[in-house]
Design a protein around this motif. Structure first.
Motif, PDB file in Angstrom:
ATOM      1  N   ALA A  50       0.816  -1.216   0.000  1.00 49.02           N
ATOM      2  CA  ALA A  50       0.000   0.000   0.000  1.00 49.02           C
ATOM      3  C   ALA A  50       0.847   1.262   0.000  1.00 49.02           C
ATOM      4  O   ALA A  50       0.409   2.304  -0.502  1.00 49.02           O
ATOM      5  N   SER A  51       2.048   1.204   0.557  1.00 48.84           N
ATOM      6  CA  SER A  51       2.896   2.397   0.641  1.00 48.84           C
ATOM      7  C   SER A  51       3.932   2.481  -0.474  1.00 48.84           C
ATOM      8  O   SER A  51       4.575   3.517  -0.627  1.00 48.84           O
ATOM      9  N   LEU A  52       4.105   1.417  -1.266  1.00 46.26           N
ATOM     10  CA  LEU A  52       5.172   1.410  -2.268  1.00 46.26           C
ATOM     11  C   LEU A  52       4.902   2.423  -3.384  1.00 46.26           C
ATOM     12  O   LEU A  52       5.764   3.242  -3.731  1.00 46.26           O
ATOM     13  N   TYR A  53       3.711   2.386  -3.967  1.00 44.33           N
ATOM     14  CA  TYR A  53       3.413   3.272  -5.097  1.00 44.33           C
ATOM     15  C   TYR A  53       3.385   4.748  -4.695  1.00 44.33           C
ATOM     16  O   TYR A  53       3.968   5.583  -5.399  1.00 44.33           O
ATOM     17  N   PRO A  54       2.744   5.124  -3.562  1.00 41.92           N
ATOM     18  CA  PRO A  54       2.840   6.536  -3.156  1.00 41.92           C
ATOM     19  C   PRO A  54       4.271   6.988  -2.909  1.00 41.92           C
ATOM     20  O   PRO A  54       4.639   8.114  -3.272  1.00 41.92           O
ATOM     21  N   ALA A  55       5.098   6.128  -2.307  1.00 47.16           N
ATOM     22  CA  ALA A  55       6.495   6.510  -2.088  1.00 47.16           C
ATOM     23  C   ALA A  55       7.224   6.689  -3.417  1.00 47.16           C
ATOM     24  O   ALA A  55       8.032   7.621  -3.578  1.00 47.16           O
ATOM     25  N   LEU A  56       6.933   5.817  -4.383  1.00 44.30           N
ATOM     26  CA  LEU A  56       7.559   5.949  -5.702  1.00 44.30           C
ATOM     27  C   LEU A  56       7.132   7.242  -6.387  1.00 44.30           C
ATOM     28  O   LEU A  56       7.946   7.930  -7.027  1.00 44.30           O
ATOM     29  N   LEU A  57       5.861   7.597  -6.260  1.00 46.33           N
ATOM     30  CA  LEU A  57       5.386   8.856  -6.848  1.00 46.33           C
ATOM     31  C   LEU A  57       6.110  10.057  -6.234  1.00 46.33           C
ATOM     32  O   LEU A  57       6.525  10.976  -6.951  1.00 46.33           O
ATOM     33  N   LEU A  58       6.260  10.050  -4.915  1.00 48.76           N
ATOM     34  CA  LEU A  58       6.936  11.158  -4.258  1.00 48.76           C
ATOM     35  C   LEU A  58       8.398  11.264  -4.691  1.00 48.76           C
ATOM     36  O   LEU A  58       8.907  12.361  -4.936  1.00 48.76           O
ATOM     37  N   GLY A 243      -7.147  -4.456   5.953  1.00 48.70           N
ATOM     38  CA  GLY A 243      -6.816  -4.625   4.547  1.00 48.70           C
ATOM     39  C   GLY A 243      -7.728  -3.806   3.656  1.00 48.70           C
ATOM     40  O   GLY A 243      -7.269  -3.179   2.685  1.00 48.70           O
ATOM     41  N   ARG A 244      -9.015  -3.786   3.972  1.00 47.38           N
ATOM     42  CA  ARG A 244      -9.944  -2.957   3.192  1.00 47.38           C
ATOM     43  C   ARG A 244      -9.636  -1.470   3.363  1.00 47.38           C
ATOM     44  O   ARG A 244      -9.714  -0.692   2.406  1.00 47.38           O
ATOM     45  N   THR A 245      -9.261  -1.072   4.585  1.00 44.64           N
ATOM     46  CA  THR A 245      -8.916   0.328   4.815  1.00 44.64           C
ATOM     47  C   THR A 245      -7.676   0.727   4.033  1.00 44.64           C
ATOM     48  O   THR A 245      -7.610   1.810   3.448  1.00 44.64           O
ATOM     49  N   LEU A 246      -6.666  -0.154   4.009  1.00 41.39           N
ATOM     50  CA  LEU A 246      -5.453   0.137   3.255  1.00 41.39           C
ATOM     51  C   LEU A 246      -5.742   0.239   1.759  1.00 41.39           C
ATOM     52  O   LEU A 246      -5.217   1.123   1.077  1.00 41.39           O
ATOM     53  N   GLU A 247      -6.570  -0.661   1.264  1.00 39.56           N
ATOM     54  CA  GLU A 247      -6.906  -0.622  -0.159  1.00 39.56           C
ATOM     55  C   GLU A 247      -7.651   0.663  -0.505  1.00 39.56           C
ATOM     56  O   GLU A 247      -7.357   1.311  -1.509  1.00 39.56           O
ATOM     57  N   TRP A 248      -8.598   1.042   0.334  1.00 39.64           N
ATOM     58  CA  TRP A 248      -9.347   2.283   0.089  1.00 39.64           C
ATOM     59  C   TRP A 248      -8.425   3.492   0.188  1.00 39.64           C
ATOM     60  O   TRP A 248      -8.510   4.425  -0.626  1.00 39.64           O
ATOM     61  N   GLY A 249      -7.532   3.503   1.198  1.00 37.50           N
ATOM     62  CA  GLY A 249      -6.617   4.624   1.352  1.00 37.50           C
ATOM     63  C   GLY A 249      -5.655   4.745   0.183  1.00 37.50           C
ATOM     64  O   GLY A 249      -5.352   5.858  -0.270  1.00 37.50           O
ATOM     65  N   ALA A 250      -5.158   3.587  -0.311  1.00 37.56           N
ATOM     66  CA  ALA A 250      -4.235   3.630  -1.449  1.00 37.56           C
ATOM     67  C   ALA A 250      -4.933   4.167  -2.689  1.00 37.56           C
ATOM     68  O   ALA A 250      -4.356   4.968  -3.445  1.00 37.56           O
ATOM     69  N   ARG A 251      -6.174   3.762  -2.922  1.00 38.96           N
ATOM     70  CA  ARG A 251      -6.915   4.272  -4.083  1.00 38.96           C
ATOM     71  C   ARG A 251      -7.173   5.770  -3.986  1.00 38.96           C
ATOM     72  O   ARG A 251      -7.288   6.450  -5.014  1.00 38.96           O
ATOM     73  N   LEU A 252      -7.268   6.292  -2.772  1.00 41.58           N
ATOM     74  CA  LEU A 252      -7.511   7.716  -2.600  1.00 41.58           C
ATOM     75  C   LEU A 252      -6.219   8.520  -2.666  1.00 41.58           C
ATOM     76  O   LEU A 252      -6.171   9.597  -3.265  1.00 41.58           O
ATOM     77  N   VAL A 253      -5.144   7.989  -2.053  1.00 38.13           N
ATOM     78  CA  VAL A 253      -3.900   8.750  -1.954  1.00 38.13           C
ATOM     79  C   VAL A 253      -3.187   8.823  -3.302  1.00 38.13           C
ATOM     80  O   VAL A 253      -2.612   9.866  -3.649  1.00 38.13           O
ATOM     81  N   GLU A 254      -3.214   7.742  -4.070  1.00 42.89           N
ATOM     82  CA  GLU A 254      -2.467   7.713  -5.335  1.00 42.89           C
ATOM     83  C   GLU A 254      -2.894   8.815  -6.294  1.00 42.89           C
ATOM     84  O   GLU A 254      -2.044   9.571  -6.790  1.00 42.89           O
ATOM     85  N   PRO A 255      -4.184   8.994  -6.604  1.00 39.84           N
ATOM     86  CA  PRO A 255      -4.538  10.101  -7.507  1.00 39.84           C
ATOM     87  C   PRO A 255      -4.273  11.475  -6.902  1.00 39.84           C
ATOM     88  O   PRO A 255      -3.934  12.413  -7.632  1.00 39.84           O
ATOM     89  N   LEU A 256      -4.403  11.607  -5.587  1.00 41.70           N
ATOM     90  CA  LEU A 256      -4.100  12.892  -4.965  1.00 41.70           C
ATOM     91  C   LEU A 256      -2.620  13.236  -5.101  1.00 41.70           C
ATOM     92  O   LEU A 256      -2.259  14.390  -5.391  1.00 41.70           O
ATOM     93  N   LEU A 257      -1.754  12.238  -4.905  1.00 36.11           N
ATOM     94  CA  LEU A 257      -0.321  12.486  -5.067  1.00 36.11           C
ATOM     95  C   LEU A 257       0.030  12.802  -6.519  1.00 36.11           C
ATOM     96  O   LEU A 257       0.857  13.679  -6.793  1.00 36.11           O
TER      97      LEU A 257
END
Length: 284
Positions: A50-58, A243-257
């Motif tokens: 869940a944290s890999l893609y946002p970290a890569l974007l940053l 797990g559901r919370t992480l999936e929902w958070g990742a879907r929200l954070v990725e487009p925002l980043l």
């Protein structure tokens, strides 16, 4: 023999083997510990994924912004010097930054490296990490997610120990070190209440170590006599919820980043080309 090498064998593993030596079911105890380790590893993989893609974007967005500010902007500053025209305020600030960076490039690189090293050193200090953890625990939404994650870990470990034949009070003392400091005092108070004769469900509920679902399942486990199995079921339920919370958070954070990184890079590019656009408009 295992306890003589704490660096190789965790304390929970040693305690599981020790309890199995008393009851004679060592193969079953080892299987339970393997299942426990596999479940913890699955939770860890979910957190990392869940944290890999946002970290890569940053990282990529930051490198692109640094390239624009450190290489492209200084080159554009020479072009606008030759034009000799009045520039918009934001463009003048950006070009001024480019000139400053070109004149003191090595000092800027040294300052950037020093700042990164300082931040790494700062976050490695126990006091800073403790204050950051306290802030996260006080956050209404993040604090509740952290509490559920800690409770799931508590229930799973406690269920494994009880299924291995370790007494309840002894098992509670063994799992205390797994909890965050915010929950250790509550667990100690709940353990004392259990020593005084209170049921596990009542003691945990009185000291904030349950959720509504966990409380009902703990009461069912006390009536049925399968507390170890019920604790592991509670942990599995909360792991699925997290797990559901992480999936929902990742879907929200990725487009925002992505929007944030695109906005920063786009703003730099627009400020660079804005004087050229104004020049083309005046010529036409």
């Amino acid at each position: 023999a295992l306890g003589a090498f704490p660096g190789a064998f965790p304390a929970l593993y040693v305690a599981t083997v020790q309890a199995a030596e008393r009851t004679g079911d060592l193969p079953e105890a080892l299987s339970r510990y393997l299942a426990y380790a596999a479940q913890l590893e699955a939770v860890r993989r979910k957190l990392v994924a869940a944290s890999l893609y946002p970290a890569l974007l940053l990282i990529v967005g930051g490198l692109v912004a640094l390239f624009l500010l450190g290489y492209v902007v200084p080159r554009f500053s020479h072009i606008y010097e030759d034009l000799g025209r009045d520039l918009p305020l934001l463009s003048r600030l950006l070009i001024g930054w480019g000139r400053l960076l070109e004149a003191h490039g090595m000092a800027a690189v040294a300052a950037l490296a020093t700042g990164v090293a300082f931040l790494l050193h700062l976050f490695s200090r126990p006091g800073v990490r403790r204050r950051l953890g306290d802030w996260l625990w006080r956050h209404p939404w993040l604090g509740e997610r952290l509490r559920i994650w800690q409770l799931a870990r508590l229930y799973r470990t406690l269920g494994m120990l009880l299924a291995g034949g370790i007494p309840l009070v002894t098992a509670l003392g063994m799992v205390e070190g797994l909890l965050a400091p915010a929950l250790r005092a509550r667990l100690a108070a709940a353990t004392q209440a259990i020593r005084e004769g209170q049921p596990l469900s009542a003691a945990f509920h009185a000291h904030g170590l349950t959720t509504p679902v966990a409380l009902r399942l703990l009461r069912v486990g006390e009536k049925g006599g399968h507390m170890g199995e019920m604790l592991e079921r509670i942990a599995a339920f909360h792991d699925e919820e997290l797990g559901r919370t992480l999936e929902w958070g990742a879907r929200l954070v990725e487009p925002l980043l992505m929007a944030l990184m695109g906005g920063v890079i786009g703003l730099i590019v627009v400020l660079l080309y804005l004087p050229i656009f104004e020049l083309a408009g005046s010529v036409s």
